[in-house]
Motif scaffolding. Sequence first.
Motif, PDB file in Angstrom:
ATOM      1  N   GLY A  23       0.830  -1.205   0.000  1.00 50.34           N
ATOM      2  CA  GLY A  23       0.000   0.000   0.000  1.00 50.34           C
ATOM      3  C   GLY A  23       0.861   1.251   0.000  1.00 50.34           C
ATOM      4  N   SER A  24       1.965   1.192   0.740  1.00 48.97           N
ATOM      5  CA  SER A  24       2.894   2.328   0.742  1.00 48.97           C
ATOM      6  C   SER A  24       3.514   2.500  -0.640  1.00 48.97           C
ATOM      7  N   ALA A  25       3.929   1.385  -1.217  1.00 46.20           N
ATOM      8  CA  ALA A  25       4.616   1.451  -2.511  1.00 46.20           C
ATOM      9  C   ALA A  25       3.668   1.892  -3.624  1.00 46.20           C
ATOM     10  N   ILE A  26       2.471   1.309  -3.644  1.00 42.89           N
ATOM     11  CA  ILE A  26       1.537   1.607  -4.738  1.00 42.89           C
ATOM     12  C   ILE A  26       0.844   2.932  -4.436  1.00 42.89           C
ATOM     13  N   GLY A  27       1.104   3.924  -5.259  1.00 39.53           N
ATOM     14  CA  GLY A  27       0.526   5.240  -4.979  1.00 39.53           C
ATOM     15  C   GLY A  27       0.398   6.043  -6.250  1.00 39.53           C
ATOM     16  N   LEU A  28       0.412   7.367  -6.070  1.00 39.00           N
ATOM     17  CA  LEU A  28       0.301   8.244  -7.237  1.00 39.00           C
ATOM     18  C   LEU A  28       1.395   7.917  -8.248  1.00 39.00           C
ATOM     19  N   GLY A  29       2.554   7.525  -7.752  1.00 38.80           N
ATOM     20  CA  GLY A  29       3.680   7.179  -8.631  1.00 38.80           C
ATOM     21  C   GLY A  29       3.307   6.083  -9.623  1.00 38.80           C
ATOM     22  N   ASN A  30       2.538   5.106  -9.178  1.00 43.65           N
ATOM     23  CA  ASN A  30       2.180   3.997 -10.071  1.00 43.65           C
ATOM     24  C   ASN A  30       1.115   4.389 -11.071  1.00 43.65           C
ATOM     25  N   PHE A 106       3.231  17.661   0.321  1.00 44.07           N
ATOM     26  CA  PHE A 106       2.773  17.984  -1.039  1.00 44.07           C
ATOM     27  C   PHE A 106       1.955  16.848  -1.661  1.00 44.07           C
ATOM     28  N   TYR A 107       2.272  15.621  -1.231  1.00 46.92           N
ATOM     29  CA  TYR A 107       1.546  14.454  -1.745  1.00 46.92           C
ATOM     30  C   TYR A 107       0.052  14.578  -1.405  1.00 46.92           C
ATOM     31  N   ALA A 108      -0.216  15.071  -0.188  1.00 51.02           N
ATOM     32  CA  ALA A 108      -1.604  15.173   0.270  1.00 51.02           C
ATOM     33  C   ALA A 108      -2.380  16.230  -0.517  1.00 51.02           C
ATOM     34  N   PHE A 228      13.023   4.051  -7.099  1.00 54.02           N
ATOM     35  CA  PHE A 228      13.156   4.482  -5.718  1.00 54.02           C
ATOM     36  C   PHE A 228      11.875   5.040  -5.143  1.00 54.02           C
ATOM     37  N   PHE A 229      11.288   5.980  -5.901  1.00 55.28           N
ATOM     38  CA  PHE A 229      10.081   6.645  -5.416  1.00 55.28           C
ATOM     39  C   PHE A 229       8.938   5.639  -5.292  1.00 55.28           C
ATOM     40  N   THR A 230       8.791   4.811  -6.315  1.00 58.84           N
ATOM     41  CA  THR A 230       7.639   3.918  -6.330  1.00 58.84           C
ATOM     42  C   THR A 230       7.712   2.870  -5.221  1.00 58.84           C
ATOM     43  N   LEU A 231       8.926   2.508  -4.812  1.00 59.87           N
ATOM     44  CA  LEU A 231       9.022   1.515  -3.737  1.00 59.87           C
ATOM     45  C   LEU A 231       9.108   2.169  -2.353  1.00 59.87           C
ATOM     46  N   SER A 232       8.895   3.467  -2.296  1.00 60.05           N
ATOM     47  CA  SER A 232       8.951   4.206  -1.013  1.00 60.05           C
ATOM     48  C   SER A 232      10.302   4.032  -0.320  1.00 60.05           C
ATOM     49  N   LEU A 233      11.372   3.990  -1.097  1.00 60.64           N
ATOM     50  CA  LEU A 233      12.682   3.734  -0.482  1.00 60.64           C
ATOM     51  C   LEU A 233      13.401   5.032  -0.139  1.00 60.64           C
ATOM     52  N   GLY A 234      14.338   4.936   0.771  1.00 56.16           N
ATOM     53  CA  GLY A 234      15.263   6.035   1.023  1.00 56.16           C
ATOM     54  C   GLY A 234      14.852   6.980   2.132  1.00 56.16           C
ATOM     55  N   MET A 235      13.704   6.749   2.755  1.00 53.22           N
ATOM     56  CA  MET A 235      13.318   7.668   3.834  1.00 53.22           C
ATOM     57  C   MET A 235      12.798   6.947   5.072  1.00 53.22           C
ATOM     58  N   GLY A 236      12.959   5.626   5.086  1.00 47.93           N
ATOM     59  CA  GLY A 236      12.604   4.922   6.304  1.00 47.93           C
ATOM     60  C   GLY A 236      11.152   4.498   6.410  1.00 47.93           C
ATOM     61  N   ALA A 237      10.362   4.639   5.321  1.00 53.13           N
ATOM     62  CA  ALA A 237       8.974   4.166   5.405  1.00 53.13           C
ATOM     63  C   ALA A 237       8.969   2.639   5.522  1.00 53.13           C
ATOM     64  N   MET A 238       9.761   1.994   4.670  1.00 51.65           N
ATOM     65  CA  MET A 238       9.802   0.530   4.716  1.00 51.65           C
ATOM     66  C   MET A 238      10.531   0.063   5.986  1.00 51.65           C
ATOM     67  N   SER A 326       1.669   5.626   5.273  1.00 48.20           N
ATOM     68  CA  SER A 326       3.034   5.179   5.619  1.00 48.20           C
ATOM     69  C   SER A 326       3.945   6.375   5.865  1.00 48.20           C
ATOM     70  N   LEU A 327       3.705   7.464   5.157  1.00 50.30           N
ATOM     71  CA  LEU A 327       4.531   8.659   5.368  1.00 50.30           C
ATOM     72  C   LEU A 327       4.289   9.233   6.761  1.00 50.30           C
ATOM     73  N   LEU A 328       3.017   9.306   7.148  1.00 55.87           N
ATOM     74  CA  LEU A 328       2.717   9.855   8.473  1.00 55.87           C
ATOM     75  C   LEU A 328       3.221   8.918   9.569  1.00 55.87           C
TER      76      LEU A 328
HETATM   77  N1  PFF Z   1       5.561   4.970  -3.304  1.00 54.51           N
HETATM   78  C1  PFF Z   1       4.633   6.072  -3.371  1.00 54.51           C
HETATM   79  C2  PFF Z   1       4.143   6.219  -4.821  1.00 54.51           C
HETATM   80  O1  PFF Z   1       4.603   5.503  -5.717  1.00 54.51           O
HETATM   81  O2  PFF Z   1       3.281   7.071  -5.043  1.00 54.51           O
HETATM   82  C3  PFF Z   1       5.241   7.363  -2.885  1.00 54.51           C
HETATM   83  C4  PFF Z   1       5.931   7.276  -1.564  1.00 54.51           C
HETATM   84  C5  PFF Z   1       5.241   6.815  -0.441  1.00 54.51           C
HETATM   85  C6  PFF Z   1       7.259   7.603  -1.463  1.00 54.51           C
HETATM   86  C7  PFF Z   1       5.893   6.676   0.774  1.00 54.51           C
HETATM   87  C8  PFF Z   1       7.937   7.476  -0.258  1.00 54.51           C
HETATM   88  C9  PFF Z   1       7.231   7.014   0.839  1.00 54.51           C
HETATM   89  F1  PFF Z   1       7.833   6.888   1.963  1.00 54.51           F
END
Ligand code: PFF
Length: 460
Positions: A23-30, A106-108, A228-238, A326-328
Amino acid sequence: MARPNTGREQWSSKIGFILAAAGSAIGLGNIWKFPYIAGENGGASFIFVYLICIAVIGLPVLIAEILIGRSTQRNPVGAFRKLSGSKFWIGVGGMGVVSGFLILSFYAVIAGWAIGYIVEAVAGNFAHYDTGASAALHFQSLVTNIPWDVGYFTLFMIITMLFVFLGIRKGIERGSKIMMPILLVLLIVLMIRGITLDGSEKGIEFLLHPDWSKINAQAILIALGHAFFTLSLGMGAMLTYGSYMSKKDSIPSAALQIIILDTVIALIAGVAIFTSVFAVGLDPAAGPGLIFHTIPAVFAKMPGGYFFSILFFILLSIAALTSAISLLEVVVAYFVDELGWKRKKAVLILGFVVFLLGLPSALSFNVLSDFTLFGKNFFDLVDFFASNILLPLGGLLIAIFVGYVWGFSKVLASLREGAENLFDDYPYIISTWKFFLKYLSPVLIFIVLLRSLGILDLIF
Ligand code: PFF
């Protein structure tokens, strides 16, 4: 069988974790970003390169992040404090928390528009669009209407806060278990609608036709950055989601399943969107324009468009919601673990702080539209800084930490927990992971970072 919840909360099952992380990974990016960049950058050839990026960087770093979280059972700051104690690495965790604040802010805003568009769809307001241009005009009139723009942003933040407020099992896990299957069903319905339209094959052609001449360094870097963005990597969400994972569950297998879900959903979204866009004879547009201008105009021309437009914006809102949660959660976990705040208090206060931080982004489309720095408005600045700089930097440092700093025998001992079979039966998979994480990922991520900073352009 549900697992007992002792002390710090844990997911009640492995599938609960996988659905929340997917759910975190699948988002606006996808839904809007991937289809477009794939179509623009060589179709099937780009998808091939993207799959390699996901395998070579995405999977190794995803495993590394989840591993740090699960071993320490902490938020990003607490995790690095526990494993290293050095100020530098604690700062890397802190950077993740800051990224969470920034990205959510900004995502919100875009997610709020998605909710607003459900209402527009229900009201039948797309029916009179004859071109993408009239749809664009309507979009413009909505986002320049401050109560609309800020109102839906606020509503989206409140919904996000509600899930995090209810906690890991009752809020995030339960929400993901309900919303992810709905998302998949909606997407499949929309894909079937798309491919059964006359002329849909042109959309398939746009998305899937291989064009190797478009695969240059630029396209490869776009694929890497998006992985990177699509998998929510690099900021500790996962990492944070991994911190609620049981040591009985296998991290490599969970990571693989998350990646497969994310990729399959992006591909289905691409097929659903482009078959529809081309069947009604419109041109695909980039970014938010694709979703908020072109798509509503597409539905205006499509049989059953009223119904499918409602489904589409529900889908988009759900995808954004599970990512925003996941961001919050990253931010909340930090204040709960490190500062001893109660979860409910943390959600209320931090949700409000994110709201304040997001206001200038929401206002970037109306009163603040003239405010620019380096040619970008406030919204674009925060997006660029967080997505193109902080995420790759965080990912690079996470790969280096697990590859070189933590101590590889400890890394392997921890990864082995729950994955004994993999270690015993397929040791080469583990050694391949080690190779990718230590050598390939850091180098490739570093190059992505140089590109974001504009340094590559100076050299070449
Ligand atoms: N992975 C999300 C997307 O593809 O829209 C964006 C995202 C969510 C990036 C959570 C980073 C994060 F921690």
